[in-house]
Design a protein around this motif. Structure first.
Motif, PDB file in Angstrom:
ATOM      1  N   PRO A   1       0.792  -1.234   0.000  1.00  0.00           N
ATOM      2  CA  PRO A   1       0.000   0.000   0.000  1.00  0.00           C
ATOM      3  C   PRO A   1       0.823   1.282   0.000  1.00  0.00           C
ATOM      4  CG  PRO A   1      -0.013  -0.988   2.181  1.00  0.00           C
ATOM      5  CD  PRO A   1       0.701  -1.967   1.287  1.00  0.00           C
TER       6      PRO A   1
ATOM      7  N   GLY B   1       0.651   1.184  -4.666  1.00  0.00           N
ATOM      8  CA  GLY B   1      -0.153   1.759  -3.589  1.00  0.00           C
ATOM      9  C   GLY B   1      -1.581   2.088  -3.974  1.00  0.00           C
ATOM     10  N   ASP B   2      -1.831   2.473  -5.238  1.00  0.00           N
ATOM     11  CA  ASP B   2      -3.176   2.871  -5.652  1.00  0.00           C
ATOM     12  C   ASP B   2      -3.832   1.873  -6.600  1.00  0.00           C
ATOM     13  OD1 ASP B   2      -3.528   5.647  -4.445  1.00  0.00           O
ATOM     14  OD2 ASP B   2      -1.618   5.886  -5.485  1.00  0.00           O
TER      15      ASP B   2
ATOM     16  N   LYS C   1      -5.925  -1.485  -7.751  1.00  0.00           N
ATOM     17  CA  LYS C   1      -7.082  -2.190  -7.215  1.00  0.00           C
ATOM     18  C   LYS C   1      -6.939  -3.710  -7.335  1.00  0.00           C
ATOM     19  CE  LYS C   1      -9.217   1.692  -6.411  1.00  0.00           C
ATOM     20  NZ  LYS C   1      -8.192   2.613  -6.944  1.00  0.00           N
TER      21      LYS C   1
ATOM     22  N   SER D   1      -5.533  -3.741 -13.058  1.00  0.00           N
ATOM     23  CA  SER D   1      -4.580  -2.629 -13.073  1.00  0.00           C
ATOM     24  C   SER D   1      -3.216  -3.031 -13.626  1.00  0.00           C
ATOM     25  CB  SER D   1      -4.414  -2.086 -11.642  1.00  0.00           C
ATOM     26  OG  SER D   1      -5.649  -1.755 -11.055  1.00  0.00           O
TER      27      SER D   1
ATOM     28  N   ASP E   1      -1.387  -0.284 -15.440  1.00  0.00           N
ATOM     29  CA  ASP E   1      -0.944   0.742 -14.487  1.00  0.00           C
ATOM     30  C   ASP E   1       0.307   0.292 -13.743  1.00  0.00           C
ATOM     31  OD1 ASP E   1      -3.159   2.219 -15.232  1.00  0.00           O
ATOM     32  OD2 ASP E   1      -4.411   1.391 -13.648  1.00  0.00           O
TER      33      ASP E   1
ATOM     34  N   ASN F   1       3.491   2.595 -13.799  1.00  0.00           N
ATOM     35  CA  ASN F   1       3.946   3.055 -12.477  1.00  0.00           C
ATOM     36  C   ASN F   1       5.383   2.610 -12.203  1.00  0.00           C
ATOM     37  OD1 ASN F   1       1.427   4.126 -12.115  1.00  0.00           O
ATOM     38  ND2 ASN F   1       0.787   2.694 -10.530  1.00  0.00           N
TER      39      ASN F   1
ATOM     40  N   SER G   1       0.547   8.469 -10.805  1.00  0.00           N
ATOM     41  CA  SER G   1       0.216   7.078 -10.474  1.00  0.00           C
ATOM     42  C   SER G   1      -1.077   6.964  -9.683  1.00  0.00           C
ATOM     43  CB  SER G   1       1.367   6.438  -9.693  1.00  0.00           C
ATOM     44  OG  SER G   1       1.611   7.146  -8.496  1.00  0.00           O
ATOM     45  N   SER G   2      -1.348   7.910  -8.782  1.00  0.00           N
ATOM     46  CA  SER G   2      -2.567   7.818  -7.967  1.00  0.00           C
ATOM     47  C   SER G   2      -3.814   8.064  -8.787  1.00  0.00           C
ATOM     48  CB  SER G   2      -2.494   8.814  -6.803  1.00  0.00           C
ATOM     49  OG  SER G   2      -2.426  10.141  -7.291  1.00  0.00           O
TER      50      SER G   2
ATOM     51  N   ARG H   1      -7.449   4.864 -10.966  1.00  0.00           N
ATOM     52  CA  ARG H   1      -8.880   5.035 -10.709  1.00  0.00           C
ATOM     53  C   ARG H   1      -9.755   4.612 -11.873  1.00  0.00           C
ATOM     54  NH1 ARG H   1      -8.562  11.068  -7.863  1.00  0.00           N
ATOM     55  NH2 ARG H   1      -7.157  10.450  -6.179  1.00  0.00           N
TER      56      ARG H   1
END
Length: 448
Positions: free
Chosen positions: A157, A163-164, A166, A297, A300, A304, A316-317, A321
């Motif tokens: 995390p 960390g972001d 899912k 993800s 991502d 990332n 990255s955050s 989404r």
């Protein structure tokens, strides 16, 4: 501002249409493919990306070694069995299955303090993906532990890479570990649950029978690392000097570095299939255009990781989404419980099959009733064998009926829960909004 330069060693052929994550990497970074005869990687390169290194020459391996010792940044994807990659060489023309085999960087991994077995696959029952299988000629859906859908908290995390995120889907991934006594820092990024186990890769590939795998699969008692970050200073994987095909001069003056000139950073994922579109996107026709809709993800993770290694981590955050994954945990629990019952019944049938086969073999020494047909190509069953065969058929029909009952009960429970969810989502929520609006209107009139 010019995008950072990423040098690519591509053993998977990722320039095709089914690798949209790589296409996005090429869009955001200046990606240059390394020639097979290259023995030097510019130490100013922002990052080196290695995908499915199956047939690296000693010169290429030496170039990677020296780049890392110069303080380089590496993103590597290896795999015990890359199911989405075409076989190397002439394997396809020989009629083999369309799988890309295993890949590794074992000599370099040893120097970097990474343990990895390219013959073993990680399997995680708690994070298993659901796949279609076949049982006794009938399609069924099962949770398949070698296909792992990693979710928080098993995605680190507090790291900018994971960390972001899912969910990250991994297909028959390998497992990484830190070599004891090495000074490097080993940080897990993606892990299994504590109940995962290492299995033989040959048992876990797509061509294998998923139900046969499940009958002998036994969960473990500790988490396995599927992707990790390794930082620190290292010694060369070539203690005896440069290999014969590496002739270009490298610093220092004696031709090669024996130890790190500065700290390096390496991110390793033990799965190549995670980059393929089928692992994380759906293709939909929207307005006549083919649009990739992510349900995981994976893309991502790639971007990332490259941004982290090249010093660009600002988006990255926001990027994570866009994933359209909304798992229904209660539905998943119902399906898994039914799978347990279904698998137990299937195991019972397998035992009955084995027992009946042994009985038939034991009875096969009996004399044929029809001596005239004893020389025929097909053997004639005696009375005992025919009785055993009838019993076997009756048992098989009964067990198949039980399997159908379990599947029917499974779908009945799931359909009931789905119906309740639809009532809440489609009926009760709009009704609640209408009631709230009426109450607000009444309150407004009273105030006036």
């Amino acid at each position: 501002v010019k995008p950072p330069v990423v040098v690519l060693i591509d053993g998977a052929g990722t320039s095709g249409a089914s690798w949209s994550a790589m296409a996005e990497a090429r869009h955001q970074f200046t990606v240059r493919t390394l020639n097979a005869d290259t023995t030097v990687i510019d130490p100013t390169t922002a990052a080196l990306m290695i995908v499915h290194p199956r047939d690296l020459s000693p010169g290429e391996t030496f170039a990677i070694d020296q780049y890392v010792l110069n303080g380089g940044h590496v993103l590597a994807f290896v795999d015990p069995d890359a199911e989405t990659v075409a076989p190397a060489g002439d394997a396809m023309s020989m009629g083999s299955a369309p799988a890309g085999g295993s890949s590794d960087l074992l000599g370099l991994f040893k120097a970097w303090g990474i343990a990895y077995d390219p013959t073993k696959t990680a399997a995680d029952w708690d994070q298993a993906m659901r796949i279609q299988a076949e049982s006794f000629g009938r399609p069924t859906v099962v949770d398949y532990p070698p296909y792992i859908a990693a979710k928080p908290p098993f995605l680190k995390p507090d790291d900018p890479v994971t960390g972001d995120l899912k969910i990250v889907n991994m297909i028959t991934p390998g497992a990484l570990a830190h070599v004891e006594g090495m000074a490097s820092v080993f940080t897990p990024l993606i892990q299994t649950s504590p109940h995962a186990a290492l299995v033989e890769s040959s048992d876990a590939v797509a061509a294998a029978d998923p139900l046969a795998f499940l009958t002998k699969y036994k969960p473990g008692n500790q988490p396995l690392v599927l992707a990790a970050r390794v930082t620190g200073q290292f010694t060369t994987a070539f203690p005896n000097g440069a290999p014969k095909d590496a002739h270009a001069p490298l610093p220092p003056k004696d031709g090669y570095l024996k130890a790190s000139a500065r700290p390096a950073e390496i991110i390793v994922a033990a799965d190549v299939d995670m980059l393929s579109d089928h692992s994380w996107t759906d293709t939909r026709d929207i307005g006549g255009q083919q649009i990739q809709i992510p349900f995981a993800s994976n893309g991502d993770f790639l971007i990332n990781a490259l941004e982290s290694l090249t010093g660009r981590t600002g988006l990255s955050s926001l990027r994570a989404r866009g994933v359209a994954s909304r798992p229904l945990t209660r539905l998943a629990a119902l399906e898994r419980a039914a799978d347990d019952r279904y698998r137990a019944t299937q195991e019972s049938l397998s035992r009955k099959l084995e027992q009946t086969q042994r009985q038939l073999l034991a009875l096969s020494g009996g004399q044929s009733r029809d001596k005239a047909s004893a020389s025929a190509s097909a053997p004639v069953l005696n009375d005992k064998q025919q009785d055993a065969l009838r019993d076997f058929r009756a048992e098989m029909m009964e067990t198949r009926s039980q399997l159908r009952d379990v599947q029917r009960d499974l779908h009945r429970d799931i359909d009931r829960l789905e119906a309740r969810l639809k009532v809440v989502d489609i009926g009760l929520m709009p009704l609640a909004v209408v009631i709230f609006a009426i109450l607000m209107a009444v309150a407004g009139r009273r105030r006036r």
